[in-house]
Design a protein around this motif. Sequence first.
Motif, PDB file in Angstrom:
ATOM      1  N   LEU B 180       0.839  -1.202   0.000  1.00  0.00           N
ATOM      2  CA  LEU B 180       0.000   0.000   0.000  1.00  0.00           C
ATOM      3  C   LEU B 180       0.875   1.254   0.000  1.00  0.00           C
ATOM      4  O   LEU B 180       0.586   2.237  -0.677  1.00  0.00           O
ATOM      5  N   LEU B 181       1.963   1.198   0.775  1.00  0.00           N
ATOM      6  CA  LEU B 181       2.779   2.395   0.929  1.00  0.00           C
ATOM      7  C   LEU B 181       3.917   2.494  -0.082  1.00  0.00           C
ATOM      8  O   LEU B 181       4.283   3.585  -0.496  1.00  0.00           O
ATOM      9  N   ALA B 182       4.487   1.334  -0.429  1.00  0.00           N
ATOM     10  CA  ALA B 182       5.692   1.418  -1.247  1.00  0.00           C
ATOM     11  C   ALA B 182       5.643   0.425  -2.398  1.00  0.00           C
ATOM     12  O   ALA B 182       4.603  -0.157  -2.674  1.00  0.00           O
ATOM     13  N   PHE B 183       6.756   0.250  -3.020  1.00  0.00           N
ATOM     14  CA  PHE B 183       6.919  -0.630  -4.184  1.00  0.00           C
ATOM     15  C   PHE B 183       6.080  -0.152  -5.375  1.00  0.00           C
ATOM     16  O   PHE B 183       5.658   0.990  -5.414  1.00  0.00           O
ATOM     17  N   ASP B 184       5.795  -1.050  -6.300  1.00  0.00           N
ATOM     18  CA  ASP B 184       5.300  -0.627  -7.612  1.00  0.00           C
ATOM     19  C   ASP B 184       4.100   0.311  -7.597  1.00  0.00           C
ATOM     20  O   ASP B 184       4.026   1.253  -8.378  1.00  0.00           O
ATOM     21  N   TYR B 185       3.114   0.023  -6.745  1.00  0.00           N
ATOM     22  CA  TYR B 185       1.895   0.840  -6.790  1.00  0.00           C
ATOM     23  C   TYR B 185       1.623   1.553  -5.476  1.00  0.00           C
ATOM     24  O   TYR B 185       0.484   1.874  -5.173  1.00  0.00           O
ATOM     25  N   GLY B 186       2.645   1.816  -4.696  1.00  0.00           N
ATOM     26  CA  GLY B 186       2.445   2.410  -3.377  1.00  0.00           C
ATOM     27  C   GLY B 186       1.986   3.859  -3.431  1.00  0.00           C
ATOM     28  O   GLY B 186       2.170   4.550  -4.428  1.00  0.00           O
ATOM     29  N   VAL B 187       1.372   4.245  -2.326  1.00  0.00           N
ATOM     30  CA  VAL B 187       0.888   5.627  -2.229  1.00  0.00           C
ATOM     31  C   VAL B 187       2.040   6.614  -2.407  1.00  0.00           C
ATOM     32  O   VAL B 187       1.921   7.615  -3.115  1.00  0.00           O
ATOM     33  N   VAL B 188       3.165   6.306  -1.758  1.00  0.00           N
ATOM     34  CA  VAL B 188       4.297   7.228  -1.845  1.00  0.00           C
ATOM     35  C   VAL B 188       5.048   7.031  -3.152  1.00  0.00           C
ATOM     36  O   VAL B 188       5.315   8.000  -3.886  1.00  0.00           O
ATOM     37  N   THR B 189       5.359   5.787  -3.466  1.00  0.00           N
ATOM     38  CA  THR B 189       6.234   5.542  -4.617  1.00  0.00           C
ATOM     39  C   THR B 189       5.531   5.726  -5.955  1.00  0.00           C
ATOM     40  O   THR B 189       6.183   5.994  -6.956  1.00  0.00           O
ATOM     41  N   LEU B 190       4.224   5.585  -5.986  1.00  0.00           N
ATOM     42  CA  LEU B 190       3.515   5.819  -7.247  1.00  0.00           C
ATOM     43  C   LEU B 190       2.700   7.116  -7.182  1.00  0.00           C
ATOM     44  O   LEU B 190       2.928   8.040  -7.953  1.00  0.00           O
ATOM     45  N   GLY B 191       1.790   7.210  -6.224  1.00  0.00           N
ATOM     46  CA  GLY B 191       0.889   8.358  -6.141  1.00  0.00           C
ATOM     47  C   GLY B 191       1.642   9.669  -5.986  1.00  0.00           C
ATOM     48  O   GLY B 191       1.520  10.571  -6.811  1.00  0.00           O
ATOM     49  N   LEU B 192       2.431   9.761  -4.954  1.00  0.00           N
ATOM     50  CA  LEU B 192       3.145  11.016  -4.702  1.00  0.00           C
ATOM     51  C   LEU B 192       4.196  11.287  -5.765  1.00  0.00           C
ATOM     52  O   LEU B 192       4.422  12.427  -6.146  1.00  0.00           O
ATOM     53  N   ARG B 193       4.824  10.204  -6.236  1.00  0.00           N
ATOM     54  CA  ARG B 193       5.862  10.398  -7.258  1.00  0.00           C
ATOM     55  C   ARG B 193       5.244  10.995  -8.524  1.00  0.00           C
ATOM     56  O   ARG B 193       5.780  11.937  -9.104  1.00  0.00           O
ATOM     57  N   TYR B 194       4.107  10.446  -8.939  1.00  0.00           N
ATOM     58  CA  TYR B 194       3.435  10.994 -10.114  1.00  0.00           C
ATOM     59  C   TYR B 194       3.066  12.458  -9.893  1.00  0.00           C
ATOM     60  O   TYR B 194       3.285  13.308 -10.749  1.00  0.00           O
ATOM     61  N   ALA B 195       2.496  12.721  -8.722  1.00  0.00           N
ATOM     62  CA  ALA B 195       2.024  14.078  -8.458  1.00  0.00           C
ATOM     63  C   ALA B 195       3.170  15.072  -8.422  1.00  0.00           C
ATOM     64  O   ALA B 195       3.122  16.116  -9.068  1.00  0.00           O
ATOM     65  N   VAL B 196       4.191  14.748  -7.667  1.00  0.00           N
ATOM     66  CA  VAL B 196       5.258  15.724  -7.441  1.00  0.00           C
ATOM     67  C   VAL B 196       6.274  15.738  -8.578  1.00  0.00           C
ATOM     68  O   VAL B 196       6.703  16.802  -9.033  1.00  0.00           O
ATOM     69  N   ALA B 197       6.642  14.548  -9.053  1.00  0.00           N
ATOM     70  CA  ALA B 197       7.797  14.500  -9.951  1.00  0.00           C
ATOM     71  C   ALA B 197       7.414  14.646 -11.416  1.00  0.00           C
ATOM     72  O   ALA B 197       8.183  15.179 -12.204  1.00  0.00           O
ATOM     73  N   ILE B 198       6.255  14.169 -11.809  1.00  0.00           N
ATOM     74  CA  ILE B 198       5.929  14.213 -13.237  1.00  0.00           C
ATOM     75  C   ILE B 198       4.922  15.318 -13.546  1.00  0.00           C
ATOM     76  O   ILE B 198       5.102  16.091 -14.479  1.00  0.00           O
TER      77      ILE B 198
END
Lengths: 155, 486
Positions: B180-198
């Motif tokens: 839920l939090l990390a790895f391929d579809y995690g909130v931080v690693t996917l959700g936040l990464r998409y929002a902040v980085a891309i």
Amino acid sequence: MKCGFCGYEFDETTAQGCASCPLHNTCSKVRCPNCGFDIPKENRLFGWFRRRRNMAGKGEMKSKAPCPGKPGKEEGHQGAATAAALSRLNNGEEAVISEIDTGDQGTLNKIMALGILPGERVTMIQRYPTFVFQVGNTRVTADENLVNSILIHKQ
Amino acid sequence: MSGSGSPERFALRYDETIEKSLESIEKLLKARYTFSKRMIALLLLQQDEEIMKMVKLREREFPRIFAVIQNTRSQYKDPLRYVITLQTHQKSKEILAGVVKDSDKKKRLHSVLDRLTIQPLTGIPILLLVLYFGLYKFVGQFGAGTLVDLIEGKLFEAYINPWVNQVVGNLIPWPALQTLLAFDYGVVTLGLRYAVAIILPIVGTFFLAFSLLEDSGYLPRLALLVDRLFKKIGLSGRAVIPMALGFGCDTMATLVSRTLETNRERVIATLLLALAIPCSAQLGVVLGLLSAKPLALAIWSGFIILLFLLVGYLAAKLMPGKKPSFYMELPPLRMPKLSNILEKTLSRMQWYFIEIVPFFILASVLIWAGKITGAFDAVIQATTPLMGALGLPSKAAEIFLFGFFRRDYGAAGLYDLQKSGVLTGVQMLVAAVTLTIFVPCIAQFAIMVKERGWKTALAIACFIFPFAFFCGYILNQALALLGLTF
């Protein structure tokens, strides 16, 4: 343009004498509104542009007539006899607004909201692709529909 | 409040007929109002709808008032609003003449530039330059390229993601919570990464460019240049502002489309925004991905522009209603103020960020739930034939599913997919086109429902959904037929 047959000068963008003819959209001739003589258009490209512009103003033929004085009611304006639609003004020319066509309430409100009122001086800045003109200290851009509701008289 | 204490010499008197009817209306008005009775009477004469309704409710003698209005109206050949405005204008001009002197206008350099931007012969090249530098160079290459590489590649991939994965892996013993939090579809690693980085760098650069244009007074010029074209698709030049804003965020643009005059225009604008205007994240990602392949980029933009005009033209033919009219005040070109631009950009970015982050996190959680329960894989399985029809690998179904949650989320997914190298040039082009047309995201759909109502919003979505895949299919077949590869 000037009719080659009778010498009558007219604005070819408003010459719609053969609008009912099914071929008129692709027709390469203009009919003089005075004598009905067919004059060939000078250039296909220009003609294309002109037809575009004709199409845009088609709905407003009433107000395009040189003098849309209200029949039946006398009009007190001094220059009513020489009043023309603002769309007749050439680039750089100046005139005084004599009257606003009050037929359509919506259009009238828009025009008044822009501060366009009788007595104001108006200068045409650009006609194509969209009209741009100066009224008082305001520069306004508007389409044919609106510009045709503003009547002017030239000095 | 009645009988205002304005100085006598500025008191505005209308002609006798109007003054008389004002007086009789004032006498008939019995209820209490927040402003003077003379004002109410004036507005009644001018047929102000709101005041009319209000007075109708409050006054028992309304029929008598109405009779006075009718009687006054019959004495003029023009609408009373026109008559009254004229007399007010006359008075204001008299006052003005006493206190203001006109100086001769000076010719300045920017008045030349002013003229150049409104004439089609020079205005269109200038428009193309603005698009090239503003959109392609700044948003596409700098925002979606340089900045995304920097934040996504250098910061998240290299530091934050491995670190989060490690910490979560060490601290949380349950694999379900870990994913839920990390790895391929995690909130931080996917959700936040998409929002902040891309998304953020792309949207940020777009809003910066848009604010710059807005403040320079360029947008009304753009409106007058495209008015003739927009009339063909049932819109007026004024619609160029929501359309241009749509290149930033379609959700925001759908909200702005309420400034259009008629309902017909609003519906057409909403449809076109949902269908053919890519938001800045999509645009940035697509420009970034396809910039190495000029032909693919040309086909993508040509296809989208064609679709925009075609669907707009058909919508204008089908939709009943009055043709739009165009009028606008044309402000002079001004040197934009840096503080204004920064403030506007920041407030828009803030609006956007507050808007998307919850959606991104929600999407991450939903995808996580789908993964755990197997629903996600089932959907991807189910869409595999559809992907096959488009010539896409089944993994591409993921980005469409993402795109459904947020347009930009799907775009970010496309970026990820391309990086992993599973897509060929043709597949990328087909995916890019389909994703651009494909659904208005949930946020945009919510705004569509709010602004246009359920029926219209649903009709638009039901049209776009199959239509996007149909377009992708046609494009794929056409490319295969022509034997094009990139």
